[in-house]
Design an enzyme around this catalytic site. Structure first.
Site, PDB file in Angstrom:
ATOM      1  N   HIS A   1      36.684  40.298  35.036  1.00 16.34           N
ATOM      2  CA  HIS A   1      37.359  39.304  36.153  1.00 16.34           C
ATOM      3  C   HIS A   1      36.066  39.501  37.141  1.00 16.34           C
ATOM      4  O   HIS A   1      35.915  37.484  37.220  1.00 16.34           O
ATOM      5  CB  HIS A   1      39.075  39.269  37.147  1.00 16.34           C
TER       6      HIS A   1
ATOM      7  N   HIS B   1      38.749  46.495  33.003  1.00 14.82           N
ATOM      8  CA  HIS B   1      39.263  45.103  33.469  1.00 14.82           C
ATOM      9  C   HIS B   1      38.669  44.401  34.470  1.00 14.82           C
ATOM     10  O   HIS B   1      38.491  43.394  33.671  1.00 14.82           O
ATOM     11  CB  HIS B   1      40.647  45.353  33.245  1.00 14.82           C
ATOM     12  N   GLU B   2      38.646  44.530  35.666  1.00 19.07           N
ATOM     13  CA  GLU B   2      38.666  44.131  37.154  1.00 19.07           C
ATOM     14  C   GLU B   2      37.422  43.542  37.114  1.00 19.07           C
ATOM     15  O   GLU B   2      37.450  42.849  37.237  1.00 19.07           O
ATOM     16  CB  GLU B   2      38.941  44.689  38.058  1.00 19.07           C
TER      17      GLU B   2
END
Length: 434
Positions: A28, A24-25
């Site tokens: 980003h 997920h990170e």
């Protein structure tokens, strides 16, 4: 031995959880760097740092509590109206705003003026914030489709599981044949348990849902082709109208609802079946729809969670579970009396479901979730386009920091709900069996 296997299951789930957070990170991080935003930190977990390394301008690390993760981007919020970061106000709400704004400028270095998050165009900020949840969606889809098409899932098949002796309406108080009850059309036709139906009324049959629909739409005599003892045989059957459970359209039933439709009088056997790509896509759509409905229904689950946690109430099978509960389920999966391949498939489904939940949850347009920042970027884009259309001055970036009081309230609600789920997971957990 059981305890060891349970521990292995928990560890496997935690590894899957950490990978999902890191994945997920990474969404980003990669998009932020793509758009030239400086990212000083990339962390998996919260609390004390147990490992970290600097690579270029970014510190990569793992923290002690595996309940989330974050990247730190410079300039998440714009300066105040006067272009400065004010000292903390005595107003608690103003203090929240100013604390958030100050945190956005931590580690500001010379040259960062052009590398601030808020200075990027709204569509770029939207991509950066969407990339995290989108990575979870990608992982969920890949795992779900992979499991469905390779391992398969337990589903109703076109093989006959049992044949009813007599005609009884669905929902009857007893399943005992009344006196003089007629034989079912399936029994009269000579259908037996173990027969695999390959054709119905001249149409090839490969899945239970299609066979169920064909039977219910039937009127008059039909020919069934079945495989029995390695040979194909033709059977003649005449479906009758009967009160039956309402179909959900996919071979299942709607509990407590009945219709009058064609009836033969047999039940399908269940088995592990690999899904074709179209079948897997359809099933994936159902999973996503169910996930969305479960998210919407979360507030309605609070009373039952409270009763399960503090009043000894029964824990529903569809009750929300947290990380602790999911890890416990992961431990149970490894000890299930099923083939090893199905244990792997079930564990993968658990990880995929977690990723789908992360995607849906983070898409909520509320701060501090990713969806809240996305909503801010979209609103800024609308404001600027409207100003341009009506020949008004550019309103500038939308100050998401002003919504921090709301974000703290939302975060407080999430924390309370998480604690409630945690207590329920510990004292009255959801169990796969027993």
């Amino acid at each position: 031995m059981t305890m060891l296997m349970t521990l292995i299951g928990v560890v496997v789930f935690v590894v899957g959880l950490l990978f999902s957070i890191a994945w997920h990170e990474l969404g980003h991080l990669s998009t932020a760097k793509l758009f030239g935003i400086r990212v000083p930190q990339y962390m998996v977990g919260f609390g004390p740092t147990i490992f970290s390394r600097h690579r270029g301008e970014t510190e990569y690390g793992i923290k002690a509590i595996p309940l989330g993760g974050y990247i730190r981007m410079i300039g998440m919020f714009p300066p105040g109206d006067d272009g400065k970061i004010r000292k903390r106000s005595t107003s608690p709400f103003r203090g929240m705003i100013e604390d958030a704004r100050a945190a956005a400028y931590e580690e500001l270095q010379p040259g960062d003026e052009k590398r601030l998050f808020y200075t990027r165009k709204p569509w770029k900020r939207l991509i950066v914030m969407f990339a995290g949840p989108f990575m979870n969606l990608i992982l969920a889809v890949v795992i779900f489709l992979g499991v469905l098409m390779t391992f398969g899932i337990n589903t109703q098949t076109t093989t006959v599981g049992s044949v009813s002796d007599c005609v009884i309406e669905a929902g009857a108080e007893t399943d005992t044949c009344p006196k003089n009850a007629p034989d079912t059309p399936a029994k009269a036709a000579g259908l037996r348990a173990g027969d695999k139906i390959v054709s119905y009324d001249g149409k090839p049959i490969t899945e239970w849902g299609a066979l169920q629909s064909s039977i219910r739409d039937s009127s008059g005599p039909v020919t069934l082709v079945v495989e029995r003892d390695g040979e194909r045989r033709e059977l003649q059957a005449t479906p009758i109208e009967n009160k039956v459970a309402k179909s959900d359209g996919d071979g299942g039933y709607v509990e407590g609802e009945y219709v009058t439709a064609g009836f033969l009088g047999f039940a399908p056997a269940s088995g592990i079946q690999q899904q074709s790509f179209p079948q897997a896509v359809d099933r994936m759509g159902e999973i996503m729809e169910n996930g969305f409905e479960a998210l919407i229904a979360l507030p309605s689950k609070v009373p039952d969670l409270w009763n399960a946690a503090f009043a000894g109430g029964e824990r529903a099978d569809d009750s929300p579970v947290g990380v602790v509960g999911a890890a416990r389920v992961g431990g149970e999966i490894v000890t299930l009396d099923i083939p090893p391949s199905q244990r792997v498939a079930t564990m993968l489904f658990l990880v995929a479901g977690f990723n789908l939940s992360l995607f849906l949850f983070n898409m909520l347009p509320l701060l501090p979730l990713d969806g809240g920042h996305m909503a801010g970027a979209l609103w800024e884009s609308v404001r600027r386009r409207a100003a341009k259309l009506f020949r008004r001055p550019d309103p500038g970036p939308f100050d998401v920091a002003k919504l921090m009081p709301v974000a703290y309230v939302v975060a407080g609600v999430f924390v309370c709900f998480t604690l409630l789920v945690l207590v329920a997971d510990v004292v009255n957990p959801v169990r796969l069996a027993g």
